[in-house]
Design a protein around this motif. Sequence first.
Motif, mmCIF file in Angstrom:
data_model
loop_
_atom_site.group_PDB
_atom_site.id
_atom_site.type_symbol
_atom_site.label_atom_id
_atom_site.label_comp_id
_atom_site.label_asym_id
_atom_site.label_seq_id
_atom_site.Cartn_x
_atom_site.Cartn_y
_atom_site.Cartn_z
ATOM 1 N N ALA A 189 2.311 6.516 -7.789
ATOM 2 C CA ALA A 189 1.671 7.696 -7.214
ATOM 3 C C ALA A 189 0.334 7.380 -6.568
ATOM 4 O O ALA A 189 -0.441 6.555 -7.058
ATOM 5 N N ILE A 190 0.076 8.064 -5.455
ATOM 6 C CA ILE A 190 -1.234 8.118 -4.814
ATOM 7 C C ILE A 190 -1.746 9.532 -5.041
ATOM 8 O O ILE A 190 -1.070 10.502 -4.695
ATOM 9 N N SER A 191 -2.936 9.662 -5.603
ATOM 10 C CA SER A 191 -3.369 10.958 -6.113
ATOM 11 C C SER A 191 -4.562 11.538 -5.384
ATOM 12 O O SER A 191 -5.355 10.828 -4.773
ATOM 13 N N ASP A 192 -4.655 12.846 -5.488
ATOM 14 C CA ASP A 192 -5.777 13.713 -5.125
ATOM 15 C C ASP A 192 -5.768 14.187 -3.673
ATOM 16 O O ASP A 192 -5.738 15.378 -3.424
ATOM 17 N N ARG B 184 -7.440 6.728 0.466
ATOM 18 C CA ARG B 184 -6.663 6.735 -0.771
ATOM 19 C C ARG B 184 -5.485 5.774 -0.664
ATOM 20 O O ARG B 184 -5.150 5.059 -1.614
ATOM 21 N N VAL B 185 -4.837 5.782 0.489
ATOM 22 C CA VAL B 185 -3.694 4.893 0.698
ATOM 23 C C VAL B 185 -4.145 3.441 0.700
ATOM 24 O O VAL B 185 -3.502 2.570 0.103
ATOM 25 N N ARG B 186 -5.276 3.156 1.348
ATOM 26 C CA ARG B 186 -5.787 1.781 1.370
ATOM 27 C C ARG B 186 -6.140 1.296 -0.032
ATOM 28 O O ARG B 186 -5.843 0.145 -0.397
ATOM 29 N N ALA B 187 -6.757 2.166 -0.819
ATOM 30 C CA ALA B 187 -7.113 1.772 -2.187
ATOM 31 C C ALA B 187 -5.862 1.468 -3.008
ATOM 32 O O ALA B 187 -5.839 0.512 -3.793
ATOM 33 N N PHE B 188 -4.820 2.257 -2.820
ATOM 34 C CA PHE B 188 -3.559 2.020 -3.527
ATOM 35 C C PHE B 188 -2.944 0.693 -3.090
ATOM 36 O O PHE B 188 -2.516 -0.120 -3.922
ATOM 37 N N GLY C 214 -6.133 -8.449 -1.639
ATOM 38 C CA GLY C 214 -6.409 -9.457 -0.634
ATOM 39 C C GLY C 214 -5.352 -9.596 0.433
ATOM 40 O O GLY C 214 -5.460 -10.463 1.304
ATOM 41 N N GLY C 215 -4.331 -8.735 0.401
ATOM 42 C CA GLY C 215 -3.251 -8.849 1.373
ATOM 43 C C GLY C 215 -3.549 -8.107 2.670
ATOM 44 O O GLY C 215 -4.508 -7.339 2.770
ATOM 45 N N ASP C 216 -2.717 -8.365 3.671
ATOM 46 C CA ASP C 216 -2.804 -7.624 4.934
ATOM 47 C C ASP C 216 -1.925 -6.389 4.781
ATOM 48 O O ASP C 216 -0.706 -6.436 4.968
ATOM 49 N N ASN C 217 -2.549 -5.263 4.457
ATOM 50 C CA ASN C 217 -1.805 -4.062 4.093
ATOM 51 C C ASN C 217 -1.801 -2.993 5.182
ATOM 52 O O ASN C 217 -1.442 -1.837 4.915
ATOM 53 N N ALA C 218 -2.165 -3.373 6.386
ATOM 54 C CA ALA C 218 -2.323 -2.385 7.453
ATOM 55 C C ALA C 218 -1.016 -1.657 7.757
ATOM 56 O O ALA C 218 -0.993 -0.420 7.904
ATOM 57 N N ALA C 219 0.087 -2.385 7.876
ATOM 58 C CA ALA C 219 1.366 -1.750 8.225
ATOM 59 C C ALA C 219 1.827 -0.823 7.109
ATOM 60 O O ALA C 219 2.334 0.281 7.373
ATOM 61 N N PHE C 220 1.657 -1.256 5.862
ATOM 62 C CA PHE C 220 2.024 -0.407 4.722
ATOM 63 C C PHE C 220 1.213 0.885 4.762
ATOM 64 O O PHE C 220 1.766 1.982 4.622
ATOM 65 N N CYS C 221 -0.089 0.780 4.952
ATOM 66 C CA CYS C 221 -0.954 1.955 4.950
ATOM 67 C C CYS C 221 -0.603 2.916 6.087
ATOM 68 O O CYS C 221 -0.572 4.139 5.893
ATOM 69 N N GLU C 222 -0.339 2.376 7.256
ATOM 70 C CA GLU C 222 0.003 3.220 8.388
ATOM 71 C C GLU C 222 1.299 3.986 8.130
ATOM 72 O O GLU C 222 1.399 5.190 8.419
ATOM 73 N N ALA C 223 2.304 3.313 7.574
ATOM 74 C CA ALA C 223 3.589 3.956 7.323
ATOM 75 C C ALA C 223 3.478 5.033 6.242
ATOM 76 O O ALA C 223 4.005 6.137 6.387
ATOM 77 N N VAL C 224 2.782 4.705 5.154
ATOM 78 C CA VAL C 224 2.679 5.649 4.035
ATOM 79 C C VAL C 224 1.834 6.855 4.431
ATOM 80 O O VAL C 224 2.220 8.003 4.198
#
Length: 321
Positions: free
Chosen positions: A105-108, A114-118, A125-135
């Motif tokens: 869960a991503i909350s609040d 919030r998505v980036r913190a999750f 330390g990963g490249d999470n840009a695509a994950f964050c954009e999609a979510v």
Amino acid sequence: MGAEARQLELPRIDFSGVDPSAPGAGEWAAVRAQVVDALATFGCFDAHYPALTPDLRAAFFDGAVKKLFALPDDAKRRNTCSPDRPLFGYLGSMAGFTNAYESLAISDRVEPERVRAFADLMWPGGDNAAFCEAVHGAARRIAELEESVQRMVMEGLGVPEYHDAMRESMRHVFRMARYNAPGGDAEGKEVRYGTHQDCSMLTVVCQHAVDGLEVQTGDGEWIHFRPSSPASLVVIAGNELRAWTNDRVRAPFHRVTVGGDVARYSAILFALPGLKIQAPDELVDEEHPPRFKPHCNDDFMHFCVAHGARHEDRLKDFCGV
């Protein structure tokens, strides 16, 4: 598993003519009438919502959600639940939950930070840009639908002046879930999340590829939800909307069953009110006397966790008049 779900259908409401940023414009009034009727009668409906495009859905489920559930359990458990917020983190592989179900869960608030913190918690330390954009892209669209429906309910009941304060208080839990298939020689479907009502004002469900959601009607029949289009979402009224409307809205019991050998993935947005839940004076009269005592959502959620929320009217047990 008990009685099989019959081939009934949820009401289908087309939101393609509704712009969440322009309440009242276009097909708003006509859709509002359908929403209020569906929630009063069934407590839920099938929303045709093309704003959540096929590309967004594919990027979300195939590019983000499946990647998330491929992580080892130790990584997923970093999405912790605290004692005062027992349903706001990772669920699965723990007491009370079958190993065939897990969710994170991503909350609040449905916000980029919030998505980036999750994501940073899951892949430090990963490249999470695509994950964050999609979510964030999927969650934002789903939240827009939830807000539109809440506004429509308050307008339809003649109390639109309460919307802004309720909206400002609202917290969201955006939960991504996996329900494992029985596979092997299993016959029929198996329950992956048992019969319950939600503790939310509204819940919006987006499923991917595999069906499984079943909703119980007021006369005890089960509707096995089959999307009416690739753009379908399911909107379900929770017990807090039932309480706030003084029982004018149903909060249906529902469950998840899965068969075959392909896992079911879904996203669920829960809208949780921060204000005290009390029916407005305008919704209380001689024909509609008070049905529930004023209460806070946090207290109600803790009550449900402590006593179990499966196939019993926990709202009535908690605060019924």
